[in-house]
Enzyme design. Structure first.
Site, PDB file in Angstrom:
ATOM      1  N   GLY A 240       6.303   9.045   1.642  1.00  0.00           N
ATOM      2  CA  GLY A 240       6.410   7.816   2.417  1.00  0.00           C
ATOM      3  C   GLY A 240       6.943   6.671   1.578  1.00  0.00           C
TER       4      GLY A 240
ATOM      5  N   LEU B 120       5.624   3.715   0.367  1.00  0.00           N
ATOM      6  CA  LEU B 120       4.852   3.265  -0.790  1.00  0.00           C
ATOM      7  C   LEU B 120       4.585   4.412  -1.758  1.00  0.00           C
ATOM      8  CD1 LEU B 120       3.274   1.159  -2.359  1.00  0.00           C
ATOM      9  CD2 LEU B 120       1.306   1.609  -0.858  1.00  0.00           C
TER      10      LEU B 120
ATOM     11  N   THR C 299       1.019   6.273  10.724  1.00  0.00           N
ATOM     12  CA  THR C 299       1.464   4.877  10.750  1.00  0.00           C
ATOM     13  C   THR C 299       2.276   4.483  11.982  1.00  0.00           C
ATOM     14  OG1 THR C 299       3.432   5.472   9.473  1.00  0.00           O
ATOM     15  CG2 THR C 299       1.498   4.712   8.233  1.00  0.00           C
TER      16      THR C 299
ATOM     17  N   THR D 238      -4.639  -2.039   6.051  1.00  0.00           N
ATOM     18  CA  THR D 238      -3.641  -2.805   6.789  1.00  0.00           C
ATOM     19  C   THR D 238      -4.178  -4.107   7.370  1.00  0.00           C
ATOM     20  OG1 THR D 238      -2.255  -2.714   8.796  1.00  0.00           O
ATOM     21  CG2 THR D 238      -4.245  -1.397   8.798  1.00  0.00           C
ATOM     22  N   ASP D 239      -3.270  -5.027   7.658  1.00  0.00           N
ATOM     23  CA  ASP D 239      -3.618  -6.268   8.345  1.00  0.00           C
ATOM     24  C   ASP D 239      -4.083  -6.007   9.775  1.00  0.00           C
ATOM     25  OD1 ASP D 239      -0.925  -5.422   8.774  1.00  0.00           O
ATOM     26  OD2 ASP D 239      -0.430  -7.353   9.663  1.00  0.00           O
TER      27      ASP D 239
ATOM     28  N   TYR E  86      -4.337   2.261  16.048  1.00  0.00           N
ATOM     29  CA  TYR E  86      -3.965   2.334  14.638  1.00  0.00           C
ATOM     30  C   TYR E  86      -4.907   1.497  13.780  1.00  0.00           C
ATOM     31  CZ  TYR E  86      -1.441   1.223  10.340  1.00  0.00           C
ATOM     32  OH  TYR E  86      -1.104   1.022   9.024  1.00  0.00           O
TER      33      TYR E  86
ATOM     34  N   TRP F  11       3.448  -5.747   6.498  1.00  0.00           N
ATOM     35  CA  TRP F  11       4.900  -5.931   6.601  1.00  0.00           C
ATOM     36  C   TRP F  11       5.614  -5.291   5.404  1.00  0.00           C
ATOM     37  CZ3 TRP F  11       6.766 -11.180   8.973  1.00  0.00           C
ATOM     38  CH2 TRP F  11       6.052 -11.457  10.133  1.00  0.00           C
TER      39      TRP F  11
END
Length: 287
Positions: free
Chosen positions: A10, A12, A64, A103-104, A127, A152
């Site tokens: 992926g 990252l 994701t 995640t945010d 999610y 983001w």
């Protein structure tokens, strides 16, 4: 330090594995893609951590697809929650540190000031809920756990917003971009370097790690075009309502970096400076 990276195919994960100068940092990185490690299998997780005598696991593997998750909740929870529990159990059993990438989307996304690590989580999407349960599973298992929330994300590997905007700009002279969602773009290179810094500490807990500063998607797109030398394209601001999606997007998801500051760690650079560096890294400087 021997570090296993899950989700190494992926954005990252691949950035981590490909990060230059790892040997100078005293780090040996071993990446596992989807075919190399099934995080939904506890046995597979145990074998990987044990066989490679990992000192740490950076857990990037995740479901994701935010919109697809709305109709595929079982898969989202199986990977993001159960998979994280398996990795956490394996890490604890063999004394390895665990970094879980979150995640945010664990927040409601309706705030007017940056979310602190201690703020109430209230995800509004499948999610976000599955990633929050992943956080809870990792912390419940115990051991040496870091939770790192980000947002983001873009980078050299895989599809992302930056690639999309550049492609659209080469195909059209005018298009719309949402202007009423505010967040913090995060370059995978900066995030990867932060994770390597973090995992070599013993400051376990929850962290927010994003590019510094904030902008709208429209402002982000404008900066992307500038750095790409595609300034003859007209970006038309629009609202979230103009582009309905299956999963609700956060209106505001800026994350405060309080824990990074408190621990004396290096914050990620401003999103604008990171984007300029990214453009150079991919050979996309003004042309």
């Amino acid at each position: 330090m021997r570090i296993i990276v899950t989700g190494a195919d992926g954005q990252l994960g691949r950035e981590l594995v490909m990060l230059p100068g790892l040997w100078k940092m005293g780090v040996q990185m071993l990446g596992f893609g989807r075919s190399g490690l099934d995080v939904t299998s506890l046995q597979s997780c145990r074998e990987a951590v044990k066989r490679y005598q990992a000192d740490a696991v950076i857990h990037c593997a995740a479901y994701t697809n935010v919109d697809k998750a709305e109709s595929d909740a079982d898969a989202a929870f199986r990977i993001n929650a159960e998979g994280t529990r398996n990795i956490a159990l394996a890490a604890r059993e063999f004394g390895a540190k665990l970094v879980y990438i979150s995640t945010d989307y664990v927040f409601e996304g309706t705030a007017f000031e940056p979310y602190k690590e201690s703020d109430e989580t209230k995800p509004r999407t499948v999610y976000g809920k599955s990633k929050l349960v992943g956080e809870q599973e990792a912390l419940a298992v115990g051991g040496k756990v870091f939770i790192v929330r980000t947002s983001w994300v873009y980078g050299k590997y895989g599809r992302n917003f930056v690639h999309t905007i550049r492609d659209l700009a080469r195909e059209r002279k005018e298009f719309q971009v949402v202007a009423d969602q505010i967040g913090s773009p995060t370059y995978t290179r900066d995030l990867a370097e932060f994770l390597i810094q973090l995992v070599q500490t013993d400051g376990y807990g929850i962290y927010h790690a994003t590019g510094s500063g904030a902008c709208s998607w429209h402002q982000f797109a404008q900066a992307i075009l500038f750095e790409s030398g595609l300034t003859d394209v007209k970006l038309v601001p629009c609202t979230t309502a103009d582009f309905p999606r299956l999963a609700q997007r956060p209106a505001y998801s800026v994350l405060d970096h309080g824990e990074i500051r408190r621990r004396g760690l290096k914050e990620l650079r401003h999103w604008r400076a990171a984007l300029a560096a990214y453009a150079v890294d991919i050979g996309g400087e003004k042309q």
